[in-house]
Every structure is written in C-alpha cells, then in structure tokens.
Write a protein that holds these residues in place. Sequence first.
Motif, PDB file in Angstrom:
ATOM      1  N   GLY A  75       0.830  -1.135   0.060  1.00  0.00           N
ATOM      2  CA  GLY A  75      -0.026   0.028   0.017  1.00  0.00           C
ATOM      3  C   GLY A  75       0.942   1.283  -0.044  1.00  0.00           C
ATOM      4  N   TYR A  76       0.093   2.336  -0.173  1.00  0.00           N
ATOM      5  CA  TYR A  76       0.800   3.494   0.004  1.00  0.00           C
ATOM      6  C   TYR A  76       0.011   4.922   0.367  1.00  0.00           C
ATOM      7  CZ  TYR A  76      -1.511   4.243  -4.644  1.00  0.00           C
ATOM      8  OH  TYR A  76      -2.517   4.390  -5.549  1.00  0.00           O
ATOM      9  N   SER A 113      -4.689   0.984  -1.223  1.00  0.00           N
ATOM     10  CA  SER A 113      -4.146  -0.508  -1.388  1.00  0.00           C
ATOM     11  C   SER A 113      -3.273  -0.695  -2.421  1.00  0.00           C
ATOM     12  CB  SER A 113      -5.340  -1.547  -1.328  1.00  0.00           C
ATOM     13  OG  SER A 113      -6.071  -1.342  -2.465  1.00  0.00           O
ATOM     14  N   SER A 114      -2.665  -1.975  -2.722  1.00  0.00           N
ATOM     15  CA  SER A 114      -1.760  -2.183  -4.062  1.00  0.00           C
ATOM     16  C   SER A 114      -2.677  -1.967  -5.250  1.00  0.00           C
ATOM     17  CB  SER A 114      -0.968  -3.579  -3.877  1.00  0.00           C
ATOM     18  OG  SER A 114      -2.264  -4.569  -3.727  1.00  0.00           O
ATOM     19  N   ILE A 146      -8.769   2.804   1.446  1.00  0.00           N
ATOM     20  CA  ILE A 146      -9.023   2.068   2.258  1.00  0.00           C
ATOM     21  C   ILE A 146      -9.137   2.857   3.543  1.00  0.00           C
ATOM     22  CG2 ILE A 146      -8.549  -0.173   1.171  1.00  0.00           C
ATOM     23  CD1 ILE A 146      -5.858  -0.140   2.554  1.00  0.00           C
ATOM     24  N   LEU A 147      -8.273   4.069   3.748  1.00  0.00           N
ATOM     25  CA  LEU A 147      -8.447   4.912   4.894  1.00  0.00           C
ATOM     26  C   LEU A 147      -8.365   6.158   4.609  1.00  0.00           C
ATOM     27  CD1 LEU A 147      -8.787   3.964   8.226  1.00  0.00           C
ATOM     28  CD2 LEU A 147      -6.300   4.483   8.059  1.00  0.00           C
ATOM     29  N   ILE A 193      -7.540   8.394  14.110  1.00  0.00           N
ATOM     30  CA  ILE A 193      -6.707   8.868  13.113  1.00  0.00           C
ATOM     31  C   ILE A 193      -6.744   8.428  11.744  1.00  0.00           C
ATOM     32  CG2 ILE A 193      -4.625   9.007  14.786  1.00  0.00           C
ATOM     33  CD1 ILE A 193      -3.889   6.087  13.920  1.00  0.00           C
ATOM     34  N   GLY A 194      -8.123   7.763  11.594  1.00  0.00           N
ATOM     35  CA  GLY A 194      -8.283   7.337  10.031  1.00  0.00           C
ATOM     36  C   GLY A 194      -9.815   6.963  10.100  1.00  0.00           C
ATOM     37  N   LYS A 195     -10.393   6.906   8.856  1.00  0.00           N
ATOM     38  CA  LYS A 195     -11.944   6.340   8.953  1.00  0.00           C
ATOM     39  C   LYS A 195     -11.973   5.545   7.499  1.00  0.00           C
ATOM     40  CE  LYS A 195     -14.470   9.759  11.429  1.00  0.00           C
ATOM     41  NZ  LYS A 195     -15.417   8.895  12.189  1.00  0.00           N
TER      42      LYS A 195
END
Length: 107
Positions: free
Chosen positions: A2-3, A20-21, A26-27, A77-79
């Motif tokens: 991921g990045y 994702s890759s 995803i977040l 910190i993320g949704k």
Amino acid sequence: MGYFEIKKRRDGQILLNLKSSNSMTILTTEGYNSAEDYAESMEAIKKNAINDACYVIKETADRKFYFDLKAANGSVIGKSGIYMTKAAAGRGVDAVKRNAPDAHLKE
C-alpha cells in the motif's frame, strides 16, 4: 504494498488516503495544516494498524458500516469508506492491516 497519497481539500488542508496495492482508498485521515502534522499521522497509522484493539466498526443510520482506526490515546486517526455489510467492513480492516505498516508516501 500500500501507499499514502496526499490530497488537498478546497479549504487548503491536506489529508492522506491510504491506498491498497490496487489503488483503492481504504482509509482517510482528517485534514492537516502542515507536512509535519500529516507525517505524524502517517506514522501513527503505520504503528497502530496491526493492533485489533485500535479498530471500531460502526453502523450508520441506514444500516451500512464503516470503521475508525484509533491511536493508543483513543483519538481517531483514520476512517474508512462505507461498506454494505459488517463482514465487508471487517475485510476493510484486514486490508488496512496488510497495507499500512509498510506503506510509503507517494507524491
């Protein structure tokens, strides 16, 4: 692997999307005013992503699901995005666990 991808909001704040890759978001983080702030957020996501206790799956009013990733101090910190089922949200959690720890910043 991921990045993290940087996005600028209309109000000038910067947010990070964990992808994702296959380039699916995803977040997503909250907005930040400086590179230092979003760099700290990125490290917190990497650190907490592997800890099951840091995830909370929630149900919306229309019976869909999403999850929050929390830091050790309890702050979000993320949704995630919205999922049709709780099981799908759980698979989203698994995707964050797989992709976040080694994610790099793609600029």
